[in-house]
Each structure stands twice: as C-alpha cells, then as structure tokens.
Design a protein around this motif. Structure first.
Motif, mmCIF file in Angstrom:
data_model
loop_
_atom_site.group_PDB
_atom_site.id
_atom_site.type_symbol
_atom_site.label_atom_id
_atom_site.label_comp_id
_atom_site.label_asym_id
_atom_site.label_seq_id
_atom_site.Cartn_x
_atom_site.Cartn_y
_atom_site.Cartn_z
ATOM 1 N N ALA A 69 2.222 1.980 -3.503
ATOM 2 C CA ALA A 69 1.222 1.730 -4.556
ATOM 3 C C ALA A 69 1.372 2.657 -5.760
ATOM 4 C CB ALA A 69 -0.186 1.858 -3.965
ATOM 5 N N TRP A 70 1.801 3.898 -5.562
ATOM 6 C CA TRP A 70 1.935 4.855 -6.681
ATOM 7 C C TRP A 70 2.944 4.376 -7.711
ATOM 8 C CZ3 TRP A 70 5.895 8.057 -8.582
ATOM 9 C CH2 TRP A 70 5.492 9.067 -9.468
ATOM 10 N N TRP A 71 3.927 3.622 -7.295
ATOM 11 C CA TRP A 71 4.984 3.148 -8.192
ATOM 12 C C TRP A 71 4.612 1.820 -8.883
ATOM 13 C CZ3 TRP A 71 5.968 5.676 -3.637
ATOM 14 C CH2 TRP A 71 6.793 6.805 -3.689
ATOM 15 N N TRP A 114 0.005 12.203 0.734
ATOM 16 C CA TRP A 114 1.031 12.247 -0.311
ATOM 17 C C TRP A 114 0.933 13.528 -1.129
ATOM 18 C CZ3 TRP A 114 4.961 8.831 -0.659
ATOM 19 C CH2 TRP A 114 4.819 7.579 -0.039
ATOM 20 N N THR A 159 11.041 7.338 -2.289
ATOM 21 C CA THR A 159 11.093 6.758 -3.631
ATOM 22 C C THR A 159 11.125 5.242 -3.545
ATOM 23 O OG1 THR A 159 12.182 6.884 -5.796
ATOM 24 C CG2 THR A 159 13.616 6.654 -3.887
ATOM 25 N N LYS A 194 11.468 7.821 -9.061
ATOM 26 C CA LYS A 194 10.845 9.136 -8.934
ATOM 27 C C LYS A 194 10.568 9.421 -7.453
ATOM 28 C CE LYS A 194 10.266 10.214 -13.358
ATOM 29 N NZ LYS A 194 10.845 11.426 -13.978
ATOM 30 N N ASP A 254 1.812 -0.660 -11.058
ATOM 31 C CA ASP A 254 0.655 -0.678 -11.950
ATOM 32 C C ASP A 254 -0.489 -1.410 -11.238
ATOM 33 O OD1 ASP A 254 -1.255 -1.528 -13.974
ATOM 34 O OD2 ASP A 254 0.247 -0.984 -15.469
ATOM 35 N N ARG A 304 8.557 11.215 -4.384
ATOM 36 C CA ARG A 304 7.319 11.845 -3.921
ATOM 37 C C ARG A 304 7.507 12.284 -2.474
ATOM 38 N NH1 ARG A 304 1.892 9.227 -4.409
ATOM 39 N NH2 ARG A 304 1.177 11.298 -5.034
ATOM 40 N N ASN A 316 3.000 15.267 -4.860
ATOM 41 C CA ASN A 316 4.030 15.099 -5.889
ATOM 42 C C ASN A 316 5.201 16.050 -5.670
ATOM 43 O OD1 ASN A 316 2.730 13.024 -7.356
ATOM 44 N ND2 ASN A 316 1.379 14.530 -8.320
ATOM 45 N N ARG A 350 8.277 5.328 -13.407
ATOM 46 C CA ARG A 350 8.169 5.912 -12.070
ATOM 47 C C ARG A 350 9.252 5.423 -11.119
ATOM 48 N NH1 ARG A 350 1.616 6.196 -10.714
ATOM 49 N NH2 ARG A 350 1.093 7.568 -12.465
ATOM 50 N N LYS A 362 0.827 -1.206 0.000
ATOM 51 C CA LYS A 362 0.000 0.000 0.000
ATOM 52 C C LYS A 362 0.861 1.256 0.000
ATOM 53 C CE LYS A 362 -3.696 2.300 2.613
ATOM 54 N NZ LYS A 362 -4.561 2.225 3.832
#
Length: 461
Positions: free
Chosen positions: A164-166, A194, A215, A181, A168, A183, A196, A178, A161
């Motif tokens: 999760a942004w990284w 969160w 990251t 990257k 698919d 955050r 950006n 990503r 969880k």
C-alpha cells in the motif's frame, strides 16, 4: 540482458523481498526466470519458482516453455522433468518449478533450505503460503537468501495491503517516485510493522536479524519495448477488455473493483432493434436455474434464460429474456417448453444449462439431457466467479457490439445488468454469460440422428 527501466531495476535491487509488476505485459515472468541465472555456477545454490497450479507450469507458453527458450543455450544447463520440473546447472545448482495450490502443499517444503524463492503472480497465493515459505528462505551456499515475486493488481488481495505504501490511495496507481524505494518490515504475530529505515525498527526494540527489506517496482506494457515490437496487437487485446480489467491490466490500478455500472450500461447498447436481422449464423440460449423457489431468507429465487445470436458481421443480438420465480418442478417444465418454442422459432439453437458441482449436479445434468432428447443441448460445469464469467460478454457490450431487440423485458434486463455485480440477483447476467460462452465456444454438436440419405449418424456445426 534486462531491458532498461523497471525490469533492470527489479534485477538490480538489493531488497530481501522485491515485488515486480502492476500491469500485464511488463516482462515480469521473463525477469523472474532471469534472476537465478546469476548464481547457477554457485555450488549448493537451490532455487524454486512457484505457480498456483501445476498446469501453469507445463502448459504451452508456461514457465517450463519460457525457461526452455532461455536456458537451453547455457553451458551446463540440463532440463529434467522427474521427480518434478527442474534445471540442473553444471551439477552445481538446481532451479525447481513447483506449485502451491493449497496451504496443505506447504508440508512438502518442511525442513527445506532455499536461497532464492520466486512467486509468479503473487496475488494467486495466500498470505500464509508466502510467509511460510519465507521461513524456508535460508542458505548455506554463501548466497544471501532473497525472494522475488511478480503480480498483476488485485484490490481484494493481501498483496494490495502489503504494498500500500507504494500505491496512491486516491487513484490506485503506483506512485512513480516510490517505485523501487526500499522499506523495512518485521512480522510479529501476523502483524506487519513497517519502518523507513532499519534503525527505526531497531529503536522499537526489534531484533535486527528479524528485519526484512522490501520494495515494489511498477511496470506497464510500455516498459516492455521488445514485446511491443514483436506483438503490436497485444495492446489492442488489452484495450478490448472490460473497463475494470483495462484499469487493472493496462493501467496498473490497485484500487479498481467490480461495482455497479462498470460492466453494463444501457447507453452502451449498439442498437435497439425493432426486428431480428436475417444474418444470424449461430443462436444459443443460456440458462441460470433456480434450485428452489425461495432462498434462505424467504425471497423467491429466479430462473433466467437469455437468447443471444451472432451475426455474420461479428455483432451480437440479445433476442429474448425469460426471468421467472418457480419451484424446481416448474423450472423443468419451463426449460422443456421454452426449448420447444426456441426450436420452432430459431434456426439450430443450442440450449446451454449450467452443471452444479458434485454428484448431485452430475445427476441433475443427466436428467436434463435425457429430458431434452432431440434438442441441441449442452450442460457445462461453471468455473470461476460470476464476475469472471461475465467479463467476455461485458467486453463486447462496452465496445458497443451488442444489439438488443425491443421487447417488454428490456427494462427488467437493463436494470439488473446495470446493477451488476452489487445486486442480490444476478440470474440474467449469468444466463447471458452462458449464452455468450456457447456462442464463442467453437464447434457445436447436435443430438445424433439417423440420416437415411447418408446411411450414418450426422452432426451439424
């Protein structure tokens, strides 16, 4: 030097928190051990790398062994094992290795100031352990505090969880564009917010000093060219895993979960045999015992016994399956009668029973061993969950290395295996796991017996 690609990116990131991994063999632990070396000549620098258990630190090939192979040639590096495993560098900095098995172990770190905190296999730690140690991540040595962690995918972990942004959401694979990257996040009352950019969070009224940059950097075995060259067989080892573990450890899938049909399919059986082959070198019957005749919802529990044999060519045969609803006393009679029949039919077969935890389990085990005097019997404590215990047998099943004798129990057996692990009852799977574990357990000893021709007790292997 780090290898080009994800390992180099992990060691170069400026993020406060960097999580590295997503598959086995990506050089994660090596990178974690390399990280603190940049500050070893900084006076007052304190660092710690955690594993879940003490054994994972001092076991052969564990953190301590790996660090020894890396650090011994470094000027001023002194290894010490007391009061805990650690390295001292030129009497200026210290790197500790420690474990966090339970949340209570956090108490040992109250009041600590640690510039670098590492977690090897982050999914093995609780969310509370991670964020509590984040509060110990502070420094007066001039090094900005930071956290580095490694992990393999675990769809049910809090880490899935968190990153999760990284990942698919449809495929479960890391999003390549990503990876690496940065955050920004802040944790308020157990909730993570969160952004950006740091400015996004500041605009929401969040104090900038509470914001952490984060990251995730994905890696796979293919990124570790050194390991691929030194141990080309490692890829074959990963390909020999079950479908679920291949997706996790080889392909880095963060969404894959145990589901019906992913472990056993009847179409994966090697051959359906009309009679048993004559080249079996080892037999074992694994048991899963029902403690009572009914469960808490009034449904009768099952006792299962599964015989598996191993052939000279390395293939396996499922030769017999028992699955009955019985009372506790009836279970004992069934086990003894079955052991008598097995001894008469199968050459040097071992009866393997599970041992429940606690004193009651030990007493039950002793009772069964006494009852089965004269038989080859083992009572083994079970460790890990049912899925974990089933994986070695499932890997051979999926590879088509398991044959099954044609019998009236086939449909019952296949139905439960194909519905595993979602089905309510998993007794035949558990019994199969126990039998397979016994087959692959190495040396098996029989009950000692006096052999007049030798004049001493004899054992067979």
């Amino acid at each position: 030097m780090p290898q080009k690609g994800p390992q180099e990116k992990f060691l170069a990131t400026s993020a406060d928190i960097a999580i590295y991994g997503g598959a086995a063999g990506g050089g994660k632990t090596y990178a974690l051990l390399m990280e603190p070396l940049r500050y070893i000549y900084t006076k007052g620098y304190r660092a710690v790398i955690f594993r879940r258990s003490y054994t994972q630190i001092n076991a052969s090939g564990g953190l301590w062994d790996e660090s020894t192979s890396m650090y011994l040639g470094i000027r001023g590096a002194i290894p010490k094992k007391s009061p805990k495993y650690h390295w001292s560098f030129a009497k200026k900095s210290i790197l500790y290795f420690d474990y966090l098995g339970r949340d209570e172990d956090l108490n040992r770190w109250q009041g600590s100031q640690i510039a670098f905190i590492g977690f090897d296999e982050l999914t093995h730690f609780s969310e509370r352990q991670f964020f509590y140690m984040l509060s110990r991540n502070r420094s007066t040595c001039g090094v900005k505090p930071y956290v580095r962690a490694t992990c393999n995918p675990d769809a049910d972990s809090w880490v899935a969880k968190f990153i999760a942004w990284w990942i698919d959401p449809d495929t479960g694979y890391p999003i390549k564009t990503r990876s690496g990257k940065i955050r920004y996040m802040v944790r308020i009352k157990d909730e993570i917010i969160w952004g950006n950019t740091k400015e996004e969070l500041v605009e929401q009224g969040i104090d900038e000093t509470n914001i952490k940059s984060v990251t995730f950097i994905a890696s796979t075995l293919q990124d570790n060219k050194i390991l691929m060259e030194k141990d080309p067989g490692y890829l074959a080892n990963l390909k020999a895993l079950t479908i679920v573990d291949q997706e996790r450890l080889l392909n880095g899938n963060w969404k894959i979960k145990a589901a019906a049909g992913l472990y056993f399919k009847r179409t994966q059986v090697g051959e359906m045999l009309e009679q048993l082959p004559n080249d079996i070198i080892k037999w074992a019957r694994g048991w899963d015992l029902a403690a009572t005749s009914e469960d808490e919802k009034g449904d009768p529990a099952y006792t299962a016994g599964v015989i598996i044999g191993k052939r000279k060519n390395g293939r396996y045969v499922v030769a017999d399956v028992i699955n009955k609803r019985l009372s506790a006393s009836e279970v004992r009679n069934l086990v003894k009668m079955t052991a008598q029949a097995d001894k008469a039919k199968y050459k040097r077969i071992t009866e393997r029973l599970p041992q429940d935890p606690g004193q009651a389990g030990k007493e039950q085990a002793q009772s069964y061993v006494k009852m089965l005097a004269g038989f080859n019997v083992k009572v083994i404590p079970e460790s890990g969950d049912k899925v974990t215990r089933a994986e070695p047998f499932a890997a051979q099943w999926q590879a088509g290395n398991v044959d099954v004798l044609i019998a009236d129990w086939n449909e019952m057996y296949f139905n439960q295996l194909e519905s595993f692990p979602e089905s309510k009852f998993k007794d035949m799977v558990d019994a199969s796991s126990n039998a397979f574990s016994e087959i692959e357990s190495g040396v098996t000893y029989s009950t000692p017996s006096n052999d007049s021709s030798l004049g001493k007790k004899s054992y067979w292997t």
